[in-house]
Motif scaffolding. Structure first.
Motif, PDB file in Angstrom:
ATOM      1  N   ASP A  88       0.833  -1.202   0.000  1.00  0.00           N
ATOM      2  CA  ASP A  88       0.000   0.000   0.000  1.00  0.00           C
ATOM      3  C   ASP A  88       0.873   1.260   0.000  1.00  0.00           C
ATOM      4  OD1 ASP A  88      -2.457   1.295  -0.070  1.00  0.00           O
ATOM      5  OD2 ASP A  88      -2.630   1.402   2.106  1.00  0.00           O
ATOM      6  N   THR A  91       2.415   1.547  -3.447  1.00  0.00           N
ATOM      7  CA  THR A  91       1.437   2.053  -4.420  1.00  0.00           C
ATOM      8  C   THR A  91       1.267   3.556  -4.281  1.00  0.00           C
ATOM      9  OG1 THR A  91       0.294  -0.072  -4.393  1.00  0.00           O
ATOM     10  CG2 THR A  91      -0.947   1.812  -5.241  1.00  0.00           C
ATOM     11  N   LEU A 158      -7.035  -3.610  -3.604  1.00  0.00           N
ATOM     12  CA  LEU A 158      -6.818  -2.309  -4.241  1.00  0.00           C
ATOM     13  C   LEU A 158      -7.929  -1.986  -5.230  1.00  0.00           C
ATOM     14  CD1 LEU A 158      -4.908   0.124  -4.859  1.00  0.00           C
ATOM     15  CD2 LEU A 158      -3.793  -1.348  -6.547  1.00  0.00           C
ATOM     16  N   THR A 205      -2.974   8.400  -1.979  1.00  0.00           N
ATOM     17  CA  THR A 205      -3.088   7.068  -1.398  1.00  0.00           C
ATOM     18  C   THR A 205      -4.274   6.307  -1.976  1.00  0.00           C
ATOM     19  OG1 THR A 205      -3.020   5.842   0.691  1.00  0.00           O
ATOM     20  CG2 THR A 205      -4.458   7.753   0.598  1.00  0.00           C
ATOM     21  N   ILE A 207      -5.574   2.926  -0.606  1.00  0.00           N
ATOM     22  CA  ILE A 207      -6.398   2.128   0.315  1.00  0.00           C
ATOM     23  C   ILE A 207      -6.488   2.833   1.664  1.00  0.00           C
ATOM     24  CG2 ILE A 207      -6.712  -0.096   1.454  1.00  0.00           C
ATOM     25  CD1 ILE A 207      -5.188  -1.407  -0.860  1.00  0.00           C
TER      26      ILE A 207
END
Length: 249
Positions: A88, A91, A158, A205, A207
């Motif tokens: 996360d 990402t 996701l 961001t 999640i």
């Protein structure tokens, strides 16, 4: 998704969000909405075909190498949780790079050229971005020994949250406020798609909503009904021109 359970659960979630958008829409869809959805699904079909294959390859390559930071000592549940958190954060970093590096923006811009947002927008990604993102996930996969199953699980989580935070659902303000403390909600992510570059370059961001607060990219403004969506100074394109976009701009 190679796991039929994950694929089925994700399909049910997409269908539920799609239905809720029609029962409780936050924004009135544009007149040519179905044409826009068709473009998004076209790009999404390419992405959904390529992504699982690429992530499986990434995971298998990483599984054949001793991780630089082994997590097995934590136990399976804790190691899995740490790996998901790492992905996360990764990402978040990749998403920010797509906005800050002109070469990467060429491949990410087709996602932002969408001039309305709904569940279909979550699948609107250029195949070039899918290839780059899959290749870059080799780095955390090699570092932390992340296998294909974990990569695919993360991708399912996701995608499910992307469907939600791109969605055109009118949520009760109190519910969205509480949810936004933990995960990215439509109010947060629609500001990222505002047709004003300073807003577009925030709220990266995907999640957990905490990373924008930690790394100083949080936009405190909530979405406003009627705000312009898209890329400042540009407009949406046909399916063919979206595919060609990175190579002609």
């Amino acid at each position: 998704m190679s796991d039929p359970w994950l694929a089925s659960a994700l399909a049910l979630w997409v269908a539920l969000v799609f239905a809720l958008e029609r029962l409780a829409a936050a924004e009135t869809p544009p007149p040519d909405n179905y044409r826009r959805i068709a473009r998004n699904i076209g790009l999404g079909l390419i992405a959904l075909t390529a992504a699982p294959l690429l992530l499986t390859l990434t995971g298998r390559l990483a599984s054949g190498v001793e991780p630089l930071v082994p997590l097995a000592g934590l136990g399976l549940p804790a190691a899995l949780l740490v790996q998901l958190l790492i992905l996360d954060i990764w990402t978040y970093g990749m998403h920010r790079a797509y906005h800050e590096l002109p070469f990467l923006w060429r491949f990410h811009a087709p996602h932002h050229l969408d001039d309305h947002l709904d569940a279909s927008s979550a699948f609107r990604f250029h195949i070039g971005e899918i290839l780059i993102s899959a290749a870059m996930r080799l780095i955390p996969a090699f570092l932390f020994g992340i296998d294909a199953a974990t990569l695919l699980l993360f991708e399912a989580i996701l995608t499910a949250n992307a469907v939600f935070h791109h969605s055109n659902i009118r949520l009760p303000a109190r519910l969205e406020r509480w949810l936004s403390l933990l995960i990215v909600t439509p109010s947060i992510h629609w500001m990222h798609h505002h047709k004003k570059r300073t807003d577009t370059d925030s709220n990266y961001t995907a999640i957990l909503s905490i990373w924008d607060r930690v790394f100083g990219s949080r936009n405190p403004e909530p979405r406003r009904i009627g705000m312009a969506i898209g890329v400042e100074g540009e407009h949406d394109l046909s399916f063919g021109k979206l595919l060609a976009y990175p190579f002609v701009r």
